[in-house]
Design an enzyme around this catalytic site. Structure first.
Site, PDB file in Angstrom:
ATOM      1  N   GLY A   9       0.497  37.446  32.201  1.00 57.07           N
ATOM      2  CA  GLY A   9      -0.011  37.417  30.835  1.00 57.07           C
ATOM      3  C   GLY A   9       0.813  36.461  29.994  1.00 57.07           C
ATOM      4  N   CYS A  10       1.045  36.808  28.763  1.00 55.93           N
ATOM      5  CA  CYS A  10       1.797  35.959  27.832  1.00 55.93           C
ATOM      6  C   CYS A  10       3.143  35.564  28.425  1.00 55.93           C
ATOM      7  CB  CYS A  10       2.002  36.707  26.525  1.00 55.93           C
ATOM      8  SG  CYS A  10       3.181  35.928  25.401  1.00 55.93           S
TER       9      CYS A  10
END
Length: 221
Positions: A40-41
């Protein structure tokens, strides 16, 4: 001639010093390894793993796709095939690849095929990238154990490593940056903006819900 003979060792030492300065210390270079993951991020993955003893640094970037030298906008727009990823540089004498993989699976939602938490889309999916059969076997073994511990199907793929493109400078160490940025919460320093984003995205709450006490980083945020 005697003076020249005496100077030779000094000249040789100087040349060696210049070579090391230009090329880096090969002994130091050989003492580290790299694990590349997508969780993800990349700000969050970088923040998590730079807190692990034995990790030298974590670098945000893009990998897994076909577009050369992609920008952040290219990747988040879609169509490049790239993941937001992080290269974790570590000292295997202090922390093992296996341990880092264990931490990785328990720091994400590996049951989500469509992104991570509030960040949706292909570039935010999870993955582990491997360079050889030994790394693949270890990753598959660690994934199987994580799935058994979680009691749910883990969809995180183990993929062959591709070219890793380092993200733009402003993404590196974003979680501790001091630059002023404009966010939906108003103008904030990077470190404060990062904390607000992470909380609003629900990353730690979801990871804690999934993994409970086994979640290695959720309690620290």
């Amino acid at each position: 001639m005697q003076i020249l003979e005496k100077l030779k060792p000094l000249v040789l030492t100087g040349l060696i010093a210049v070579w090391f300065s230009a090329h880096g210390n090969p002994l130091h270079a050989q003492s580290t390894e790299v694990l590349t993951v997508a969780g993800g991020c990349f700000w969050c993955v970088e923040s998590d793993f730079e807190s692990v003893p034995g990790v030298v640094e974590a670098v945000s970037g893009y990998t897994g796709g076909t577009t050369a030298n992609p920008t952040y906008k290219d990747v988040t727009r879609g169509g490049t095939g790239h993941y937001e990823a992080v290269q974790i540089v570590f000292d295997p004498a202090k922390v093992s690849r296996e341990r880092l993989l264990e931490l990785f699976f328990r720091s994400v939602d590996p049951t989500d095929p469509g992104g991570q938490f509030c960040d949706r889309g292909d570039s935010y999916r999870t993955a582990v990238f491997v360079s050889n059969s030994q790394e693949r076997a270890l990753a598959e073994q660690t994934k199987a154990q994580a799935q058994q511990d979680l009691g749910q199907k883990i969809v995180t793929p183990i993929l062959p490593a591709k070219t890793f493109y380092q993200a733009e400078d402003y993404h590196q160490d974003y979680y501790k940056g001091d630059s002023l940025v404009f966010t939906r919460f108003g103008p904030k320093r990077q470190a404060a903006a990062y904390k607000r984003y992470r909380q609003a995205c629900g990353r730690d709450a979801k990871v804690a819900q999934l993994w409970g006490d086994a979640a290695p980083f959720a309690k620290g945020h």
